[in-house]
Scaffold this active site. Structure first.
Site, PDB file in Angstrom:
ATOM      1  CE  LYS A 164      37.475  34.401  53.594  1.00  0.00           C
ATOM      2  NZ  LYS A 164      36.591  34.611  52.519  1.00  0.00           N
ATOM      3  CB  CYS A 211      48.931  50.783  44.701  1.00  0.00           C
ATOM      4  SG  CYS A 211      50.052  49.659  43.858  1.00  0.00           S
ATOM      5  CD  GLU A 267      41.156  35.098  52.089  1.00  0.00           C
ATOM      6  OE1 GLU A 267      39.948  34.931  52.208  1.00  0.00           O
ATOM      7  OE2 GLU A 267      41.638  35.931  51.324  1.00  0.00           O
ATOM      8  NE  ARG A 303      43.150  50.960  46.160  1.00  0.00           N
ATOM      9  CZ  ARG A 303      42.149  50.624  45.362  1.00  0.00           C
ATOM     10  NH1 ARG A 303      40.952  50.454  45.854  1.00  0.00           N
ATOM     11  NH2 ARG A 303      42.342  50.467  44.079  1.00  0.00           N
ATOM     12  CG  ASN A 315      45.757  51.419  41.776  1.00  0.00           C
ATOM     13  OD1 ASN A 315      46.246  50.293  41.728  1.00  0.00           O
ATOM     14  ND2 ASN A 315      44.465  51.638  41.905  1.00  0.00           N
ATOM     15  N   GLY A 316      47.917  50.570  39.187  1.00  0.00           N
ATOM     16  CA  GLY A 316      47.563  49.926  37.924  1.00  0.00           C
ATOM     17  C   GLY A 316      48.809  49.318  37.306  1.00  0.00           C
ATOM     18  CE  LYS A 318      37.526  43.749  51.505  1.00  0.00           C
ATOM     19  NZ  LYS A 318      37.076  42.377  51.804  1.00  0.00           N
ATOM     20  CD1 TRP A 357      49.427  43.300  47.228  1.00  0.00           C
ATOM     21  CD2 TRP A 357      49.260  43.293  44.993  1.00  0.00           C
ATOM     22  NE1 TRP A 357      49.239  42.004  46.829  1.00  0.00           N
ATOM     23  CE2 TRP A 357      49.132  41.963  45.473  1.00  0.00           C
ATOM     24  CE3 TRP A 357      49.190  43.521  43.620  1.00  0.00           C
ATOM     25  CZ2 TRP A 357      48.942  40.878  44.627  1.00  0.00           C
ATOM     26  CZ3 TRP A 357      49.001  42.432  42.778  1.00  0.00           C
ATOM     27  CH2 TRP A 357      48.875  41.133  43.283  1.00  0.00           C
ATOM     28  CD  GLU A 410      34.403  32.142  51.154  1.00  0.00           C
ATOM     29  OE1 GLU A 410      34.942  32.010  50.047  1.00  0.00           O
ATOM     30  OE2 GLU A 410      34.579  33.145  51.874  1.00  0.00           O
ATOM     31  CG  HIS A 420      36.588  10.295  41.427  1.00  0.00           C
ATOM     32  ND1 HIS A 420      36.356   9.117  40.764  1.00  0.00           N
ATOM     33  CD2 HIS A 420      35.380  10.684  41.899  1.00  0.00           C
ATOM     34  CE1 HIS A 420      35.070   8.808  40.812  1.00  0.00           C
ATOM     35  NE2 HIS A 420      34.456   9.760  41.515  1.00  0.00           N
TER      36      HIS A 420
HETATM   37  C1  F6R Z   1      38.770  36.255  49.821  1.00  0.00           C
HETATM   38  C2  F6R Z   1      38.662  37.493  49.099  1.00  0.00           C
HETATM   39  C3  F6R Z   1      38.976  37.504  47.639  1.00  0.00           C
HETATM   40  C4  F6R Z   1      37.929  38.338  46.905  1.00  0.00           C
HETATM   41  C5  F6R Z   1      38.285  38.458  45.422  1.00  0.00           C
HETATM   42  C6  F6R Z   1      37.211  39.200  44.659  1.00  0.00           C
HETATM   43  O1  F6R Z   1      38.413  36.421  51.154  1.00  0.00           O
HETATM   44  O2  F6R Z   1      38.337  38.486  49.658  1.00  0.00           O
HETATM   45  O3  F6R Z   1      39.033  36.206  47.119  1.00  0.00           O
HETATM   46  O4  F6R Z   1      36.688  37.723  47.069  1.00  0.00           O
HETATM   47  O5  F6R Z   1      39.498  39.126  45.294  1.00  0.00           O
HETATM   48  O6  F6R Z   1      37.018  40.464  45.186  1.00  0.00           O
HETATM   49  P1  F6R Z   1      35.721  41.310  44.833  1.00  0.00           P
HETATM   50  O7  F6R Z   1      34.558  40.605  45.457  1.00  0.00           O
HETATM   51  O8  F6R Z   1      35.965  42.662  45.423  1.00  0.00           O
HETATM   52  O9  F6R Z   1      35.611  41.322  43.346  1.00  0.00           O
END
Ligand code: F6R
Length: 613
Positions: free
Chosen positions: A490, A2, A493, A27, A103-104, A608, A77, A486, A509
């Site tokens: 993308k 959060c 998400e 966050r 937060n936590g 994020k 969150w 990747e 497979h």
């Molecule tokens: C995907 C994304 C997440 C982060 C993951 C790790 O677009 O952003 O999968 O890559 O939560 O985050 P960091 O790099 O901040 O440890």
């Protein structure tokens, strides 16, 4: 995970909290709330309106009474308790005077709640956090001041936290504490701030300080003092901040994701800046591991999550190929619960954009405990991961706001590949000529990315054609495989569509059973050496009715025979191609998400920075 913010001594306390919460929404944004204090009274407002929670809170706050100069705010969150207004922070004690934000996760909240209930406390939320308000209330009733109450309460709680507490009986004070979750203090003449990160205080605070684990801070308008868990005074570390508010704004883009996609040439260029000395050797000023120590490395373990994990997969190919070292890639959330082997000469590299991802922090801590040398590859200066590690290599991508990581990803690949070249240089596994050639190719990548960004109109046209599709498979071989992973991440998400990334050779497979008309297969076909194999795999999915989108080299004509849509990118050195090939896939996810009316910067259920396990 959060966002928290607090302010003492400001005539614009409420505006400070609301502006800060807007910047902290990355966050978490399930709900948001503020509490203001003045002598004898606490005023609270909370809202749970999904991605518009802070905007809805702002509306509610139009009714806030005058005369409050201090307060705290939170954007949530949800972990414990549904994303509803009753579970939104701040939480109050039974008297309604003490308000807390957290937060936590308080791991022993269930036991504490039981005990508090038997002692007559009344709970109004289903959160783990509310126990903290009641524990502090008990200390306050016993006569302790706010600082001492928080200090004693920390002895009762287990888990991760950045906490901030206000009490209407001490209205010019905020007490805050941190264990694992991030917390920063900001100061300006006559006003003191705290927040989960620096941008939340930009434009108001002038100097910044880091609160470290198990430190407790007492904020008053004139400044801030700190103690440790024993009550011994400690000095906060000053934080050097080299980003400004401007970087966090949109600069004419519709959203942060498109801005950050466009910034990728710059992100890579910056990351590579000043890494080559005149004599041809590679240098990392900030890395803090001696050349001798790097020469002694016998094994490399890469730990990360999500997109950063995909960068790790790419680094594995580069370190193995160039430095001839054995490399393992580990999902951070799995690593520290195993019984991992850490032999002499093991270098563990934790890769994280935020540097605050709890899974990655736990994994590197575990590795360090077992004797590994830990290197952090991190985008946020002085983040927890960087501070914990023996050494740090910064990715200099600049502030990344959009939840879906783009520019930080290519910057991670660039940083890890130049590290691979440095290891090769020290170990003598590549000739100076090869190193120079690879370095030259690496330095040319920003221009290739800029060219690849010109696929945007073509990608938009493809996205329009594909708007009705619901199932996607992304496939590739060798370095095309992590790129496929990747690309799929993308897409899922930010569009909420089903997407899976597969090694192309693995399709037969099992997953091939799912290929039928209506399924889209997105293939990365840029590797010359594996082109024939990829063509065969595409023929297999075509024969079963899939639509094929290919990311191919500009001069590839054979691909037209099997692909329904071709997105052409410039040829790059095969080891560096992932930084170029990912561009049309980021754009595809972006265009599809926009076409489906999604909020590209703030996808549902995500945040994020993931500071919970
Ligand atoms: C995907 C994304 C997440 C982060 C993951 C790790 O677009 O952003 O999968 O890559 O939560 O985050 P960091 O790099 O901040 O440890």
């Amino acid at each position: 995970m959060c966002g928290i913010i607090g302010v003492v001594g400001s005539t614009e306390a409420l505006a400070t909290l609301l502006d800060g919460l807007e910047r902290l929404e990355y966050r978490g944004y399930d709900s948001a709330g503020v509490a203001l204090v003045r002598p004898g009274s606490t005023w609270r407002a909370r809202s749970a309106a999904g991605t518009t929670s802070v905007a809805a809170l702002r509306e509610q706050c139009l009714a806030a009474p005058e005369g409050y100069f201090s307060g705290i705010g939170h954007t949530r969150w949800a972990t414990h308790g549904a994303p509803e207004a009753v579970n939104a922070h701040p939480h109050l004690d039974c008297s309604g005077k003490v308000a807390i934000i957290h937060n936590g996760i308080i791991e022993n909240h269930a036991v504490l709640r039981e005990q508090l209930l038997t002692r007559g406390h009344v709970f109004t939320s289903a959160t783990d956090s509310e126990v903290v308000a009641h524990l502090i209330e008990e200390q306050r009733r016993g006569g302790a001041d706010l600082l001492e109450s928080v200090r004693r309460t920390l002895g009762d709680i287990r888990g991760a936290f950045a906490l901030a507490v206000v009490d209407a009986s001490e209205p010019d004070v905020i007490v805050a504490a941190r264990r694992i979750s991030p917390l920063v203090v900001g100061t300006a003449p006559g006003v003191t701030y705290l927040a989960s990160d620096v941008p939340a205080m930009w434009g108001r605070a002038e100097n910044f300080y880091v609160v470290d684990d198990d430190e407790i801070v007492r904020l008053v308008p004139a400044g801030c003092s700190a103690i440790d868990l024993d009550g011994t005074p400690v000095r906060l570390r000053a934080l050097q901040v080299d980003w400004d508010l401007e970087t966090a704004q949109l600069d004419g883009f519709d959203d942060f994701m498109s801005k950050e996609i466009a910034e990728q040439p710059h992100a890579v260029r910056n990351t590579l800046l000043d890494r080559r000395r005149e004599d041809g050797s590679i240098t990392f000023d900030e890395i803090r591991i001696s050349d001798d120590e790097l020469r002694r490395v016998r094994r490399v373990v890469l730990v990360a999550c999500g997109t950063s994990l995909h960068a790790a997969h790419i680094a594995k190919y580069a370190i193995e190929r160039w430095a001839r070292l054995s490399v393992e890639v580990e999902i951070a959330s799995e690593y520290h619960y195993r019984d991992p082997l850490v032999e002499v000469g093991t270098l563990v590299i934790g890769i994280s954009q935020s540097g605050e991802t709890i899974d990655t922090i736990q994994a590197t801590r575990e590795a360090k405990r077992r004797g590994a040398t830990v290197l952090a590859v991190c985008n946020v200066v002085d983040a927890s991961l960087a501070r914990d590690a023996d050494a740090v290599l910064y990715t200099r991508a600049g502030l990344e706001v959009s939840v879906a990581s783009t520019k930080a990803y290519v910057a991670q690949i660039a940083a890890l590949e130049i590290l691979a070249l440095r290891l090769a240089q020290l170990r003598g596994t590549l000739t100076p000529f090869d190193i120079d050639e690879h370095l030259g190719a690496l330095l040319a990548v920003p221009d290739l990315i800029a060219t690849a960004l010109r696929t945007a109109p073509a990608v938009r046209a493809v996205a329009t054609e594909l708007l009705g599709a619901r199932d996607y498979f992304f496939i590739g071989r060798h370095l095309g495989f992590p790129t496929a992973l990747e690309g799929a991440l993308k897409l899922k998400e930010i569009t909420y569509l089903h997407a899976e990334g597969y090694a192309a050779g693995e399709l037969k497979h099992g997953p091939l059973a799912l290929i039928e008309p209506g399924v889209v297969v997105v293939a990365v076909v840029t590797d010359e050496l594996l082109h024939d194999k990829m063509m065969s795999n595409l023929a297999e999915v075509k024969a079963r009715g899939a639509s094929v989108v290919a990311v191919a080299r500009e001069d590839d004509r054979r691909i037209d025979a099997v692909a329904d849509f071709v997105l052409r990118v410039p040829s790059a050195h095969p080891m560096l191609a992932p930084m170029v090939d990912i561009i049309p896939l980021q754009l595809l996810a972006y265009e599809l998400a926009r076409g489906l009316g999604r909020n590209v910067d703030r996808p549902r259920n995500l945040a994020k920075t993931v500071t919970v396990e």
